[in-house]
Design an enzyme around this catalytic site. Structure first.
Site, short mmCIF file in Angstrom:
data_model
loop_
_atom_site.label_atom_id
_atom_site.label_comp_id
_atom_site.label_asym_id
_atom_site.label_seq_id
_atom_site.Cartn_x
_atom_site.Cartn_y
_atom_site.Cartn_z
N CYS A 1 -6.53 -14.77 21.15
CA CYS A 1 -5.79 -15.41 22.24
C CYS A 1 -4.29 -15.23 22.06
CB CYS A 1 -6.16 -16.88 22.30
SG CYS A 1 -7.92 -17.09 22.48
N GLU A 2 -3.85 -14.00 22.15
CA GLU A 2 -2.43 -13.64 22.08
C GLU A 2 -2.28 -12.38 22.93
OE1 GLU A 2 0.07 -14.93 20.00
OE2 GLU A 2 -1.18 -16.25 18.77
N GLY B 1 7.13 4.98 -0.27
CA GLY B 1 7.76 5.15 1.04
C GLY B 1 7.48 6.45 1.77
N GLU C 1 5.98 4.85 -6.69
CA GLU C 1 5.14 3.73 -6.23
C GLU C 1 4.56 4.03 -4.85
OE1 GLU C 1 8.00 0.55 -6.15
OE2 GLU C 1 8.12 0.39 -8.32
N PRO C 2 3.80 5.09 -4.70
CA PRO C 2 3.29 5.43 -3.37
C PRO C 2 2.12 4.52 -2.98
CG PRO C 2 2.35 6.92 -4.97
CD PRO C 2 3.31 6.03 -5.74
N GLY C 3 2.09 4.11 -1.74
CA GLY C 3 0.98 3.32 -1.24
C GLY C 3 0.35 4.02 -0.05
N ARG C 4 1.09 3.99 1.06
CA ARG C 4 0.59 4.53 2.32
C ARG C 4 0.13 5.99 2.22
NH1 ARG C 4 2.48 2.44 7.19
NH2 ARG C 4 4.19 1.52 5.99
C1 PLP Z 1 5.41 -1.55 -0.28
C2 PLP Z 1 6.05 -1.04 -1.48
C3 PLP Z 1 5.74 0.24 -1.97
C4 PLP Z 1 4.81 1.18 -1.26
O1 PLP Z 1 5.33 1.65 -0.07
P1 PLP Z 1 4.57 2.82 0.74
O2 PLP Z 1 5.43 3.03 1.90
O3 PLP Z 1 3.24 2.29 1.09
O4 PLP Z 1 4.50 4.00 -0.15
C5 PLP Z 1 6.33 0.65 -3.14
N1 PLP Z 1 7.21 -0.15 -3.81
C6 PLP Z 1 7.52 -1.38 -3.37
C7 PLP Z 1 8.47 -2.21 -4.15
C8 PLP Z 1 6.96 -1.87 -2.19
O5 PLP Z 1 7.30 -3.08 -1.75
#
Ligand code: PLP
Length: 412
Positions: free
Chosen positions: A342-343, A239, A273-276
């Protein structure tokens, strides 16, 4: 910080000219920077060096195998939300003991696959899911390690679609019901409660909501201890936000300091759990202007990338910085940057002051490394874009551009 910079007026991805890449591989084109991915992973992971921890990259942000392999080589674990993501993680050589499995709708087959693989734990989001995991594990003669995703009812102050930790959201269990869930988990034969989990939302630009959630989880942990349930893992989800525009999200080190102050010395292994924050600014999307068009109130740049390639502006009203691939000292004008779909909701930017590029010239869309390609679709029967991974002067095709044949391959 990322490695997309102008050199002699031409945008480069690390050591490679983006113009040259676009000419060779066509547009729309995703380009990821390996050095940036490594740098972001290290910056994040090392921020928690004072704590026993494991950083599980959230695959859904960018699930390309090349990206997963690179991060696995850096020591990353993975956070998955589907059987498909488990498959990718295993293909990328991720250690199963470093995989955590989140998501509200895990099916029997997915649970079985995860048990077979030997993942670290399931982040369970309902009592019904707990019972299902227990049944599947029992059928397999196994014990599943579980943690519950607790909904701490904290407002992450982000877009409602990516806010997940409030009472009204579908995710997790509220604190009141969580205690009963842990009690049940302790009673069931084939599950073992080993952790607590929360993930309150995405693109957070402040630390306070994380700390508020953490306090609630630590309080809750005291109650668990009172029941004789001693958990080992504290999963704080992902997050952390990134700068798309003028946001100033906290640096991971600041987050690390605040957490260390609260958690140091506790017998808990912290999972992230970092993604972004890892992938977002490690990728760009390159697009070409197909037509320019003006009406009495608007100027349009009609480009060859659309909402099927990058849906964030259409879905969340998100801002992505846009610039020219080749600096030419042009005048600026206000434009809507729109795709061919087409939106009316198909746009990459609205009312944006941009250099007056001509037809045939290219634009770069920044911060496209997370929730870009992974959310792409084939809407309007558009083949999905090519993805490249650039590492220094080395270019790897991480995913070929889809062909028309690919689009109908599974149709009778
Ligand atoms: C999407 C998600 C993440 C990653 O979130 P980011 O904002 O990208 O860091 C981590 N844990 C869970 C359960 C998610 O659904």
């Amino acid at each position: 910080m990322h490695h997309f910079e102008y050199r002699d007026g031409i945008l480069s991805a690390e050591e490679v000219s983006v113009t040259a890449l676009a000419e060779e591989y066509g547009t729309p084109l995703y380009i990821y920077s390996a050095a940036t991915l490594r740098r972001h992973f290290k910056a994040f992971d090392s921020a928690f060096n004072e704590l026993d921890h494991l950083t599980c990259y959230s695959i859904k942000a960018n699930s390309n195998l090349a990206v997963l392999k690179l991060l696995a080589a850096e020591g990353a674990g993975m956070d998955i939300v589907s059987g498909g993501e488990l498959y990718r993680a295993l293909k990328a050589g991720v250690t199963p003991e470093k995989i955590v499995y989140s998501g509200v709708g895990k099916r029997d087959s997915e649970i079985r696959e995860a048990l077979e693989a030997g993942i670290l734990m399931f982040n369970v989001e309902s009592v019904a899911e707990l019972k299902r995991i227990n049944t599947v594990a029992s059928d397999m003669g196994m014990t599943a390690k579980v943690s519950f995703r607790i909904n701490p009812d904290v407002d992450p102050q982000t877009h409602p679609y990516i806010s997940t930790g409030m009472q009204e959201n579908k995710f997790g269990l509220d604190i009141e019901n969580s205690l009963a869930a842990y009690t049940l988990a302790a009673e069931l034969e084939n599950v073992e409660p080993v952790g607590m989990d929360c993930h309150i939302g995405s693109q957070l630009t402040k630390i306070d909501p994380f700390l508020e959630a953490l306090d609630k989880l630590l309080d809750f942990n005291e109650k668990l201890k009172g029941l004789g349930i001693n958990i080992k893992y504290l999963d704080l989800g992902g997050g952390l936000g990134i700068p798309y525009d003028k946001e100033e999200p906290p640096h991971p080190s600041e987050f690390g300091k605040a957490l260390s102050a609260k958690l140091k010395g506790l017998p808990l292994k912290v999972i992230f759990e970092p993604g972004r924050v890892i992938a977002g600014n490690a990728g760009i999307m390159v697009t070409q202007v197909v037509y320019t068009k003006s009406n009495p109130t608007k100027n349009f740049l009609i480009v060859d990338a659309a909402m099927n390639d990058l849906i964030r502006p259409s879905l969340y009203g998100s801002y992505h910085r846009i610039g020219e691939v080749e600096l030419k000292g042009r005048q600026h004008q206000r434009f809507d940057v729109v795709g061919p779909i087409c939106e009316s909701g198909d746009f990459l930017a609205r009312d944006r002051e941009l250099p007056t590029v001509d037809q045939g010239e290219r634009l770069v869309v920044y911060s496209a490394g997370a929730y870009g390609f992974t959310m792409a679709s084939n809407y309007n029967t558009r083949p999905r874009a090519c993805e490249l991974l650039v590492d220094g002067s080395n270019v790897t095709v991480a995913r070929k551009r889809e062909t028309y044949e690919d689009l109908i391959a599974n149709e009778l």
